[in-house]
Design a protein around this motif. Structure first.
Motif, PDB file in Angstrom:
ATOM      1  N   ASN A 239       0.850  -1.185   0.000  1.00 17.41           N
ATOM      2  CA  ASN A 239       0.000   0.000   0.000  1.00 17.41           C
ATOM      3  C   ASN A 239       0.888   1.238   0.000  1.00 17.41           C
ATOM      4  O   ASN A 239       2.113   1.137   0.037  1.00 17.41           O
ATOM      5  N   TRP A 240       0.246   2.385  -0.054  1.00 18.43           N
ATOM      6  CA  TRP A 240       0.947   3.672   0.049  1.00 18.43           C
ATOM      7  C   TRP A 240       0.336   4.453   1.201  1.00 18.43           C
ATOM      8  O   TRP A 240      -0.875   4.383   1.426  1.00 18.43           O
ATOM      9  N   LEU A 241       1.176   5.178   1.915  1.00 19.65           N
ATOM     10  CA  LEU A 241       0.688   5.944   3.053  1.00 19.65           C
ATOM     11  C   LEU A 241      -0.386   6.940   2.629  1.00 19.65           C
ATOM     12  O   LEU A 241      -1.398   7.095   3.310  1.00 19.65           O
ATOM     13  N   HIS A 242      -0.200   7.612   1.511  1.00 21.79           N
ATOM     14  CA  HIS A 242      -1.184   8.620   1.096  1.00 21.79           C
ATOM     15  C   HIS A 242      -2.534   7.974   0.778  1.00 21.79           C
ATOM     16  O   HIS A 242      -3.582   8.590   1.000  1.00 21.79           O
ATOM     17  N   ALA A 243      -2.520   6.726   0.278  1.00 21.00           N
ATOM     18  CA  ALA A 243      -3.780   6.025   0.000  1.00 21.00           C
ATOM     19  C   ALA A 243      -4.536   5.750   1.292  1.00 21.00           C
ATOM     20  O   ALA A 243      -5.772   5.878   1.355  1.00 21.00           O
ATOM     21  N   ILE A 244      -3.798   5.373   2.337  1.00 19.02           N
ATOM     22  CA  ILE A 244      -4.416   5.134   3.647  1.00 19.02           C
ATOM     23  C   ILE A 244      -4.944   6.433   4.232  1.00 19.02           C
ATOM     24  O   ILE A 244      -6.060   6.494   4.765  1.00 19.02           O
ATOM     25  N   GLN A 245      -4.159   7.505   4.104  1.00 16.56           N
ATOM     26  CA  GLN A 245      -4.592   8.806   4.633  1.00 16.56           C
ATOM     27  C   GLN A 245      -5.821   9.339   3.895  1.00 16.56           C
ATOM     28  O   GLN A 245      -6.705   9.936   4.521  1.00 16.56           O
ATOM     29  N   LEU A 246      -5.889   9.117   2.596  1.00 14.05           N
ATOM     30  CA  LEU A 246      -7.070   9.529   1.828  1.00 14.05           C
ATOM     31  C   LEU A 246      -8.308   8.765   2.273  1.00 14.05           C
ATOM     32  O   LEU A 246      -9.391   9.327   2.451  1.00 14.05           O
ATOM     33  N   LYS A 247      -8.143   7.453   2.466  1.00 14.08           N
ATOM     34  CA  LYS A 247      -9.257   6.612   2.873  1.00 14.08           C
ATOM     35  C   LYS A 247      -9.766   6.985   4.255  1.00 14.08           C
ATOM     36  O   LYS A 247     -10.978   6.950   4.517  1.00 14.08           O
ATOM     37  N   GLU A 248      -8.856   7.363   5.138  1.00 19.14           N
ATOM     38  CA  GLU A 248      -9.233   7.734   6.506  1.00 19.14           C
ATOM     39  C   GLU A 248      -9.663   9.196   6.619  1.00 19.14           C
ATOM     40  O   GLU A 248     -10.026   9.653   7.706  1.00 19.14           O
ATOM     41  N   GLY A 249      -9.599   9.937   5.529  1.00 19.79           N
ATOM     42  CA  GLY A 249     -10.016  11.338   5.542  1.00 19.79           C
ATOM     43  C   GLY A 249      -9.023  12.288   6.169  1.00 19.79           C
ATOM     44  O   GLY A 249      -9.365  13.446   6.477  1.00 19.79           O
ATOM     45  N   LYS A 250      -7.781  11.851   6.351  1.00 19.22           N
ATOM     46  CA  LYS A 250      -6.773  12.713   6.959  1.00 19.22           C
ATOM     47  C   LYS A 250      -6.262  13.763   5.976  1.00 19.22           C
ATOM     48  O   LYS A 250      -5.780  14.825   6.378  1.00 19.22           O
TER      49      LYS A 250
END
Length: 347
Positions: free
Chosen positions: A164-175
Motif C-alpha cells: 500500500n501507500w501511506l497517502h492512499a491510507i490517509q485519503l481513505k481515513e479522511g486525513k
C-alpha cells in the motif's frame, strides 16, 4: 486523450492468470467503467507478466478499436505539482522495529549495528497501523518526502501480497483530501551524503540488503521493473551508475536485463555515465530465474560460498590468468599495469 487507461487507484483485483490480487484493470475514460474482467495488467511483471490490452480485446472480438477520445471536453488536465508528506509522518514510523518482520529478518542475517545504520541511512520505518509492515520512504535529493510505500514481509524476508501507500491510507481515513504522487528513486536523499558509485536495483528490499553486503556502492531502487526512467535518474547525470536488474522468465516478454539494457543504451547516448551488470544472467541457475531472483536473493544464498566481492567480467579474466600463472600479480604490482579502460588491475 486515450480512451482506455490502467486504473490510477491503488485498488487491485485477482489476476486471471496467477490468481494473485495484483491485477490492475483498464478503465473506459468516457463511461468511467471497467472494460472487462480480463483486460488489464498484472503488476507481478516478472513472475506472471499477464497483460491483456484493450487493442487485443477488441481484435479478438472482431470489433473496431478506437483508442483516442476526440471530445475536447475530455482533454487531460495539466499535470499538478508534487505532493509531499510531512516530517511528522516520517518520524511517526521510526519505531517499533521489534515488531517489523523485515527488520527482524535482517537481524538474523546481519549484525544489529549494521542493520541500525541501514535503518538510519534509508529512514526505513514501521507501519504499526498496517500489519507492522515496512515503510520505504521516497525522499529526493532536496529532502522532500515524496512518498511512502508500505510492504508486508514474511519471516523469510519475502514480500507478501500486502502492499500500500501511506497517502492512499490517509485519503481513505479522511486525513488528507488529495495527494499528487510523483515518485523518485528510493535512497535518492543519500546521494548528497555519499559520493560512491551508484548501483540501481528494482526493489527497496534489495537496495537495503545490498547496502549491508557491499557498502562500496550507494544502492538505490526504482521500486519496480518499469520504474527506471530518465526523469528519475536525471539528477544523477554527473555520477557513475551501474544497473542491476532482477532475473525474469524468458519467452513471454523481454527479460528484465533485456529491458534495462535497452534503457541503459538510451541513457548512455544522452550523456549518462551508465552501465549494466550481467552478473545474474551469467551466474544464476534456471531455478533462480523461475523464482525471479534479485541480486540480494542470490548473494544471501551464496554468501558463505562466494567471496563477498562483486567481480566484473574483465576482473574475472585476470583472475583466471592469475590462477594459471601466479607471476602475473608480480608484473601488475611492479609495472602498475592497467586494463584497456585505463583502470588499475587489482588481484
Amino acid at each position: 486523450m486515450y480512451k482506455y487507461t490502467l486504473e490510477k487507484k491503488s485498488l487491485k483485483h485477482i489476476c486471471p492468470k496467477c490468481g494473485k490480487k495484483r491485477f490492475v484493470r483498464y478503465v473506459d475514460q468516457e463511461k468511467k467503467e471497467y472494460l472487462s474482467n480480463e483486460v488489464g495488467r498484472c503488476d507481478r511483471e516478472v513472475k506472471c507478466a499477464y497483460h491483456y490490452t484493450p487493442k487485443a480485446f477488441f481484435k479478438n472480438r472482431g470489433q473496431l478499436y478506437e483508442p483516442i477520445i476526440i471530445n475536447k471536453d475530455l482533454q487531460p488536465k495539466s499535470k499538478k505539482g508534487s505532493s509531499f508528506h510531512s516530517d511528522r509522518d516520517l518520524q511517526d514510523t521510526l519505531m517499533d522495529y521489534d515488531k517489523n518482520i523485515f527488520i527482524i529478518y535482517l537481524k538474523t542475517q546481519f549484525e544489529n549495528k549494521e542493520v541500525q545504520k541501514m535503518i538510519q541511512d534509508y529512514q526505513v520505518g514501521t507501519a504499526s497501523y498496517w500489519y507492522n509492515s515496512t515503510v520505504f520512504w521516497q525522499i529526493d535529493e532536496n529532502k522532500n518526502i515524496r512518498g511512502a510505500k508500505i510492504i508486508k514481509y514474511n519471516h523469510s524476508g519475502k514480500r507478501t501480497q500486502y502492499i500500500n501507500w501511506l497517502h492512499a491510507i490517509q485519503l481513505k481515513e479522511g486525513k488528507i483530501s488529495s495527494f499528487q504522487l510523483n515518485q523518485c528513486l528510493f535512497g535518492l536523499h543519500l546521494t548528497k551524503k555519499y559520493q560512491k558509485t551508484i548501483a540501481i536495483v528494482e526493489s527497496e528490499k534489495t537496495a537495503c540488503v545490498m547496502s549491508l553486503l557491499f557498502d562500496k556502492y550507494l544502492w538505490l531502487a526504482t521500486g519496480s521493473l518499469k520504474g527506471l526512467t530518465k526523469e528519475k535518474i536525471e539528477c544523477l547525470k554527473e555520477r557513475k551508475i551501474i544497473l542491476y536488474p532482477d532475473l525474469g522468465k524468458v519467452g513471454e516478454t523481454a527479460s528484465p536485463f533485456e529491458q534495462w539494457k535497452v534503457k541503459c543504451n538510451e541513457f548512455e547516448k544522452s550523456g549518462f555515465d551508465i552501465g549494466i551488470s550481467d552478473l545474474l544472467e551469467q551466474k544464476a541457475t534456471s531455478l533462480h530465474r523461475e523464482k525471479g531472483y534479485d541480486l540480494a536473493d542470490y548473494f544471501l544464498e551464496n554468501r558463505n560460498k562466494k567471496p563477498r566481492k562483486i567481480i566484473s567480467t574483465h576482473q574475472q579474466k585476470y583472475i583466471d590468468f592469475y590462477l594459471k600463472n601466479q607471476n602475473l600479480k608480480t608484473l601488475i604490482d611492479v609495472f602498475d599495469l592497467q586494463d584497456e579502460n585505463g583502470n588499475r588491475i587489482n588481484l
